[in-house]
Motif scaffolding. Sequence first.
Motif, short mmCIF file in Angstrom:
data_model
loop_
_atom_site.label_atom_id
_atom_site.label_comp_id
_atom_site.label_asym_id
_atom_site.label_seq_id
_atom_site.Cartn_x
_atom_site.Cartn_y
_atom_site.Cartn_z
N CYS A 75 30.45 41.19 84.72
CA CYS A 75 29.54 41.92 83.82
C CYS A 75 29.95 41.63 82.37
CB CYS A 75 29.62 43.41 84.13
SG CYS A 75 28.70 44.43 82.98
N VAL A 76 28.95 41.43 81.49
CA VAL A 76 29.24 41.13 80.08
C VAL A 76 29.85 42.35 79.40
CG1 VAL A 76 28.21 40.45 77.88
CG2 VAL A 76 27.34 39.48 80.01
N SER A 77 29.41 43.56 79.81
CA SER A 77 29.87 44.78 79.14
C SER A 77 31.23 45.25 79.64
CB SER A 77 28.85 45.90 79.33
OG SER A 77 27.57 45.46 78.99
N CYS A 78 31.39 45.38 80.99
CA CYS A 78 32.62 45.97 81.51
C CYS A 78 33.51 44.96 82.23
CB CYS A 78 32.28 47.15 82.44
SG CYS A 78 31.46 46.68 83.96
N GLY A 79 33.02 43.76 82.50
CA GLY A 79 33.86 42.72 83.09
C GLY A 79 34.05 42.82 84.59
N LYS A 80 33.45 43.85 85.22
CA LYS A 80 33.60 44.00 86.67
C LYS A 80 32.61 43.08 87.38
CE LYS A 80 35.38 48.68 86.59
NZ LYS A 80 34.99 50.09 86.53
N PRO A 81 32.93 42.67 88.63
CA PRO A 81 32.00 41.79 89.35
C PRO A 81 30.71 42.51 89.71
CG PRO A 81 33.81 42.47 90.76
CD PRO A 81 34.15 42.94 89.39
N ARG A 82 29.59 41.81 89.53
CA ARG A 82 28.28 42.38 89.87
C ARG A 82 27.38 41.25 90.35
NH1 ARG A 82 24.50 40.64 86.79
NH2 ARG A 82 24.93 39.80 84.73
N LEU A 83 26.27 41.61 91.02
CA LEU A 83 25.30 40.62 91.50
C LEU A 83 24.45 40.14 90.33
CD1 LEU A 83 24.07 42.37 94.76
CD2 LEU A 83 25.29 40.22 94.66
N ILE A 89 20.73 41.71 88.58
CA ILE A 89 20.68 43.11 89.00
C ILE A 89 21.50 43.93 88.02
CG2 ILE A 89 21.54 44.68 90.81
CD1 ILE A 89 20.54 42.66 92.86
N LEU A 90 21.03 45.14 87.73
CA LEU A 90 21.74 46.07 86.85
C LEU A 90 23.18 46.27 87.33
CD1 LEU A 90 20.67 48.35 84.62
CD2 LEU A 90 21.13 49.83 86.53
N CYS A 91 24.12 46.30 86.39
CA CYS A 91 25.53 46.48 86.76
C CYS A 91 25.72 47.88 87.36
CB CYS A 91 26.41 46.30 85.53
SG CYS A 91 28.14 46.64 85.87
N PRO A 92 26.26 48.00 88.58
CA PRO A 92 26.43 49.32 89.21
C PRO A 92 27.58 50.12 88.60
CG PRO A 92 27.27 47.62 90.65
CD PRO A 92 26.68 46.91 89.47
N HIS A 93 28.41 49.48 87.79
CA HIS A 93 29.59 50.17 87.24
C HIS A 93 29.26 50.82 85.88
CE1 HIS A 93 31.78 48.18 90.42
NE2 HIS A 93 31.28 47.03 90.02
#
Length: 75
Positions: free
Chosen positions: A29-37, A40-44
Amino acid sequence: MVVRMRSTRSHRNNRRSHFALAPPRLSACVSCGKPRLSHILCPHCGAYRGRTIVNMQARIEKKLKKRVEKEKAAR
Ligand SMILES: [Zn+2]
Protein backbone atom coordinates in the motif's frame (compact mmCIF):
# COMPACT_ATOMS: atom_id res chain seq x y z
CA MET A 1 -19.41 -40.94 -26.74
CA VAL A 2 -17.88 -44.06 -25.34
CA VAL A 3 -14.74 -44.00 -23.26
CA ARG A 4 -12.43 -46.66 -24.68
CA MET A 5 -9.11 -45.98 -23.04
CA ARG A 6 -8.51 -46.62 -19.37
CA SER A 7 -7.22 -43.48 -17.65
CA THR A 8 -4.25 -44.63 -15.58
CA ARG A 9 -3.19 -43.14 -12.29
CA SER A 10 -0.22 -41.63 -14.09
CA HIS A 11 -2.35 -39.99 -16.82
CA ARG A 12 -4.82 -38.68 -14.27
CA ASN A 13 -2.05 -37.22 -12.07
CA ASN A 14 -0.25 -35.70 -15.05
CA ARG A 15 -3.48 -33.93 -16.04
CA ARG A 16 -4.01 -32.68 -12.48
CA SER A 17 -0.46 -31.34 -12.20
CA HIS A 18 -1.73 -28.09 -13.84
CA PHE A 19 -4.74 -27.63 -11.50
CA ALA A 20 -2.94 -25.83 -8.65
CA LEU A 21 -4.22 -22.32 -7.85
CA ALA A 22 -1.77 -19.44 -7.96
CA PRO A 23 -1.49 -17.31 -4.80
CA PRO A 24 -3.05 -13.80 -5.04
CA ARG A 25 -0.72 -11.07 -6.30
CA LEU A 26 -0.09 -8.62 -3.47
CA SER A 27 1.49 -5.19 -3.67
CA ALA A 28 2.47 -2.77 -0.90
CA CYS A 29 0.00 0.00 0.00
CA VAL A 30 1.30 3.50 -0.88
CA SER A 31 -0.10 4.96 2.37
CA CYS A 32 0.62 2.32 5.05
CA GLY A 33 3.01 -0.07 3.27
CA LYS A 34 1.04 -3.20 4.19
CA PRO A 35 0.36 -5.85 1.51
CA ARG A 36 -2.95 -5.44 -0.31
CA LEU A 37 -4.65 -6.70 -3.49
CA SER A 38 -4.24 -4.58 -6.64
CA HIS A 39 -7.22 -2.45 -7.83
CA ILE A 40 -8.90 -2.84 -4.42
CA LEU A 41 -9.22 -0.44 -1.47
CA CYS A 42 -6.56 -1.09 1.18
CA PRO A 43 -8.23 -3.10 4.01
CA HIS A 44 -5.77 -1.73 6.59
CA CYS A 45 -6.00 2.07 6.10
CA GLY A 46 -8.90 2.55 3.63
CA ALA A 47 -6.79 4.33 1.00
CA TYR A 48 -6.81 3.93 -2.76
CA ARG A 49 -3.91 5.29 -4.85
CA GLY A 50 -2.63 7.29 -1.87
CA ARG A 51 -5.98 8.97 -1.10
CA THR A 52 -8.03 8.01 1.98
CA ILE A 53 -11.47 6.93 0.78
CA VAL A 54 -12.92 5.17 3.83
CA ASN A 55 -12.26 6.07 7.47
CA MET A 56 -11.28 2.59 8.74
CA GLN A 57 -11.01 3.72 12.40
CA ALA A 58 -14.65 4.87 12.36
CA ARG A 59 -15.67 1.62 10.66
CA ILE A 60 -13.95 -0.49 13.36
CA GLU A 61 -15.58 1.55 16.13
CA LYS A 62 -19.00 1.16 14.48
CA LYS A 63 -18.48 -2.61 14.28
CA LEU A 64 -17.48 -2.80 17.96
CA LYS A 65 -20.50 -0.71 18.99
CA LYS A 66 -22.80 -2.99 17.01
CA ARG A 67 -21.29 -6.09 18.66
CA VAL A 68 -21.73 -4.63 22.17
CA GLU A 69 -25.38 -3.80 21.42
CA LYS A 70 -25.96 -7.31 20.09
CA GLU A 71 -24.52 -8.83 23.27
CA LYS A 72 -26.70 -6.54 25.37
CA ALA A 73 -29.79 -7.66 23.47
CA ALA A 74 -28.87 -11.33 23.89
CA ARG A 75 -28.82 -11.06 27.67
ZN1 LIG B 1 -2.99 0.93 3.37
